[in-house]
Design an enzyme around this catalytic site. Sequence first.
Site, short mmCIF file in Angstrom:
data_model
loop_
_atom_site.label_atom_id
_atom_site.label_comp_id
_atom_site.label_asym_id
_atom_site.label_seq_id
_atom_site.Cartn_x
_atom_site.Cartn_y
_atom_site.Cartn_z
N ASP A 368 0.85 -1.17 0.00
CA ASP A 368 0.00 0.00 0.00
C ASP A 368 0.90 1.23 0.00
OD1 ASP A 368 -2.26 1.49 0.06
OD2 ASP A 368 -2.88 0.94 2.08
N ASP A 769 19.94 -33.82 22.21
CA ASP A 769 19.96 -33.14 20.91
C ASP A 769 19.07 -31.91 20.82
OD1 ASP A 769 21.82 -34.68 19.77
OD2 ASP A 769 20.48 -35.87 18.53
#
Length: 949
Positions: A368, A769
């Site tokens: 816009d 992990d």
Amino acid sequence: MGSDPAPGTPAVREHHVSPADPGRAAVGRPRTPGPVAAVPCLPAADVFAALAGGPHGLTPAEAAARQARYGANDLPAAVRGGLGRRLLAQFTDLFAVVLLVASAITFLAYLLGRPRDAATLELAVAILGVVLLNAGIGFAQEYSAERTAESLQAMVPHTCRVLRGGEPGELPARDLVPGDVVVLEAGDAVPADCRLVRAQEVAVNNAALTGESDAVARVADPVPAGAVLDARNCVFMGTDVVAGTAEAVVFATGTATEFGRIFRLTAAAPRQQTPLQRQVAAMARRVAGAALATGAVVFALRVPSGQPFVDTFVFALGVMVALVPEGLPATLSVSLAIGVRRMARRHALVKRLLAVEALGSTSVVCTDKTGTLTQAEMTVVRLWANGVPHPVTGVGYAPQGEVADAAPVRELLRAAALCGNARLVPPDGRDAWRVLGDTTEGALVVAARKAGLDPAAEEARTPRVAEYPFDSVRKLMSTVHRAADGTYVAYVKGAPLELLARCTAVGRDGAPVALTDAARTEVAAAADGMAGQGLRVLAVAARRVAGPRPPIGDVESELTLLGLAGMYDPPRPEVRDAVDACRRAGIRIVMVTGDHPLTAEAVARRVGIVRGPDPTVVTGGRLDALDDGGLDALLAGSAELLLCRVSPEHKMRVVTAFQRRGEVVAVTGDGANDAPALKHADIGVAMGASGTDVAREAAVMVLLDDSFASIATAVGLGRSVYRNIRKFLIYLFSHNIAELVPILAATLAGFPLVPITAVQVLAIDLGSDVLPALALGAEPAEPDVMDSPPRPRRERLFSAAVVGRILFLGGIQALGVCAVFFWHIHASGIPYADFTKDTPAYREAITLVQAGIVVSQFFNALAVRTDRQSVFRAGLLSNPWLLAAGGFGIALMAAVSYAPPLQAVFNTAPLTAADWAVLTGFGALLLAAEECRKRLLRRHPAAAKEGNR
């Protein structure tokens, strides 16, 4: 004789709608029907008759009956699933489904086993716990990122002034019904779609509906037939009255209003999946399929060996669990949440986690104009008087700046300030300088202040006695004032050509002189020069008049031209650099606005969106004339494209066309008219400070500072998030190979037990992990993140380069853990057939495998931090969270090895110092191999470029 009108919209003259009208509760209620569309064409007296009302309003009884018939004047609240439903949705992820099935089957195996093995039950509970943990993390992140404001209802004013039974009163806006007479004045929000029946100098701001920021005049007279939204005697829900007073009759409420039409369009627009959603779904299908297939193959290979059926089945399940990255959903959610927090610190609020990564894929931004590229504050920057231009400094509504050589233009600015209704409001501690009324008139007031004038004092010395409002036919506005000596003076402002045609003199050194043809040409050239610079130009004139209310023809004739004022909505200063950054990143910027083409092009040039001499400027009317093929050709063939005077339907159509071409589209907007396109786009970006709530609800990202520059910053962060996702995917999946290969090797070698149990796999995936993966997800953006084009929409998350790197790193880890496992088994001297779960050598061997994976993953985390730059050059200590996470994983492994309670759970044994030294050597070997690979990539730029994809 057509169908019944929609709820909230009465029929003309025939005022009956069945209470059972099925459209009442539906989001998709039809638009205002044809008969009501005729209301703008009727005289005021006939409007009341058509709507079965009267100038004194409805009686309370009739109002109550219509309320029951048409329903409340509101919009359906945004539909959101309950907390329970949203939590259950976390279990529909394919990884979660696979793990739930695995848990159920494992529990069944425990029940069928004779004797029952407690380890099998522990495995079933552990797998279920993983699913619950992932679901809880995902739900918490999504819930904290979303905003649950009921935005559409907030757009409608809560109360309004109404005539009921001839008595004025105030009532909730939701109680309005068709036929009600409402009273409006400057500062009011319009509560429903209304036809004006009395109007005094009324102007409204329709930006929420049309995208145009200019105030537009409104009248009470009948207008020719046409679109209701274009009727100059109608005002609409969600817009604002900026000047004047009026009485108006409600002819549409709720979703039957023009605002409701946009609501229906927004509700019907599908929410697009982000590229990451599609890729993660595809990855989950492939990984789940591979896990099931591999488990089935292992089961088929071990059954003929004579192993117990249940044990073999549990063994195969362990293989499957080893392949499924259990920690991935949680890691992905938290990594995206880190991106959300980083963007929030840079004024970009993201409501959906997956939208973070989608920003990095953006290839087209449909932006816009007003408020996004500009400051939404009209500013006078040039005055012309006495044949001389006078620059004006300062930006916005703050009266800070000066007018060059102000004395010759003071009368011009005095007249311009008096011939208007805008008021300048100083800061109040919460808001900055702002204007009440028309922004163009407000800019003239600010310029007068900069020239040393006090408009309020001037108004007191020269009070207004008459006004002739602006209309689109005359293109002028005039006011009459009583001077201090008792005479009357008229001030007129308006379009330069219209005003110039009514002038016979021009001000020179404070006195009028005849307006010759040469002088007319000079004035016209000055006006054209300002317009050519993208300025909105107003001319100002004055004359003496005979009395307080002379005929308008006398007021607006034989005028003396005082001068010209050129103004514009200034671009945000940071936007040009952001546009340049997007260009470097290969992102195409298309301006999509409801404003005039000349205004749009001027702004686009100022901010760098347009640089060539001949941009393609297309209006909504031309878009209507194009079929889909023509639109596709337009989008493909125009490098610099401006779309002007567009409707919500046009914006959605353009977004859809870009998506058909494989583009990832971001759309910015601030008005209700932008909401459908914001929702339909891949990334809807709403303005947080000046935008409407409906736009913020439809969007997935809200700019807290309303600046386009924040979009460029967010794109860079999104790209960084995607790179980080690839890093932790390589990290997670490489150790899956290290978990799977030893199991397959043991099967092929005829070893009766698994080198690593399913419970150990879960401990690695969730205990050792997850934290390093999260630390990888928090890696800062690399300096070159905005120096490459966006990745293709169809690019796979697991590209050939990514898969190759997973196999390379996972293969090295697998070789290391296989070596230590079989070395320890052979060193024990025990035949394979004599090994049991309680054999000390076996417990030591599987402990070595688990520890080997954990240690190698520590070095692997360092290796994957960069794609081709040496980790030593990037700095081993530059991500301290990664080092801390890796250290935690190793400490947890040490506890599993040495703590008796954990030894009982995982069937592990203590490791020696020599064991740790060997495992550390294998990890260092992995890092060295990866450094050699990166060095080769740096020597071959083409390979390096492919390796980054």
